[in-house]
Scaffold this motif. Structure first.
Motif, short mmCIF file in Angstrom:
data_model
loop_
_atom_site.label_atom_id
_atom_site.label_comp_id
_atom_site.label_asym_id
_atom_site.label_seq_id
_atom_site.Cartn_x
_atom_site.Cartn_y
_atom_site.Cartn_z
N MET A 64 27.49 19.26 59.54
CA MET A 64 28.05 19.61 60.84
C MET A 64 29.25 20.55 60.76
O MET A 64 30.10 20.57 61.63
CB MET A 64 28.37 18.35 61.64
CG MET A 64 27.11 17.50 61.84
SD MET A 64 27.29 16.12 62.94
CE MET A 64 27.45 16.97 64.50
N ASP B 71 21.82 26.72 62.45
CA ASP B 71 22.62 26.94 63.66
C ASP B 71 23.57 25.78 63.94
O ASP B 71 24.71 25.97 64.34
CB ASP B 71 21.73 27.17 64.88
CG ASP B 71 20.97 28.48 64.79
OD1 ASP B 71 21.47 29.43 64.14
OD2 ASP B 71 19.87 28.56 65.36
N SER B 72 23.11 24.54 63.71
CA SER B 72 23.96 23.37 63.96
C SER B 72 24.51 22.75 62.68
O SER B 72 25.26 21.78 62.74
CB SER B 72 23.16 22.30 64.73
OG SER B 72 22.11 21.81 63.93
N THR C 89 22.99 20.96 60.52
CA THR C 89 22.57 19.56 60.57
C THR C 89 21.25 19.36 59.83
O THR C 89 20.34 20.17 59.94
CB THR C 89 22.38 19.12 62.04
OG1 THR C 89 23.59 19.36 62.74
CG2 THR C 89 22.03 17.65 62.14
#
Length: 131
Positions: free
Chosen positions: A54, A115-116, A118
């Motif tokens: 994250m 993008d995240s 994660t």
């Protein structure tokens, strides 16, 4: 050498896969230890970045390189592994199978969304295993 300074190499039995802007290196054996580390090589800036749960992948500062990923409470970061496979599917890094730190065979699948920043564990239907 910046790759050695960032503690990316020397390393063996890792996987390497690419997206449009990055090369992702996951896991492998580093200093005789099976890891779950994720590094990215930015194809534009041509530098190695360390990826953590994250947080965007970034260049580690002096003495800042962590030997294990920092994972959150709800993390689905993959278990340490070597001799696994990876691929990029629809812009996501997919890591599957491999051998764990105690020579156990792994049959799980994880995806990394750049993008995240994660990881997600992919649920397999009962009876479907990679081992």
């Amino acid at each position: 050498d910046p790759a050695v300074t960032a503690r990316v190499f020397p390393r063996e039995k890792y996987s390497l896969t690419s997206t449009k802007t990055m090369l992702y290196l996951f896991g492998g054996v580093h200093e005789d230890k099976t890891t779950a580390q994720l590094f990215a090589f930015n194809l534009t800036s041509r530098e190695w970045l360390q990826c953590r749960e994250m947080e965007p992948c970034r260049s580690p500062g002096p003495g800042e390189v962590d030997t294990s990923p920092a994972v959150g409470v709800h993390s689905q970061w993959p278990y340490p592994r070597h001799s696994h496979m990876s691929a990029t599917i629809k812009g996501r890094v997919v890591v599957l199978g491999g051998v764990g730190p105690f020579d156990e065979r792994l049959g799980d699948v994880h995806t990394y969304d750049e993008d995240s920043s994660t990881w997600w564990r992919v649920s397999l239907k009962t009876g479907n295993s990679l081992t």
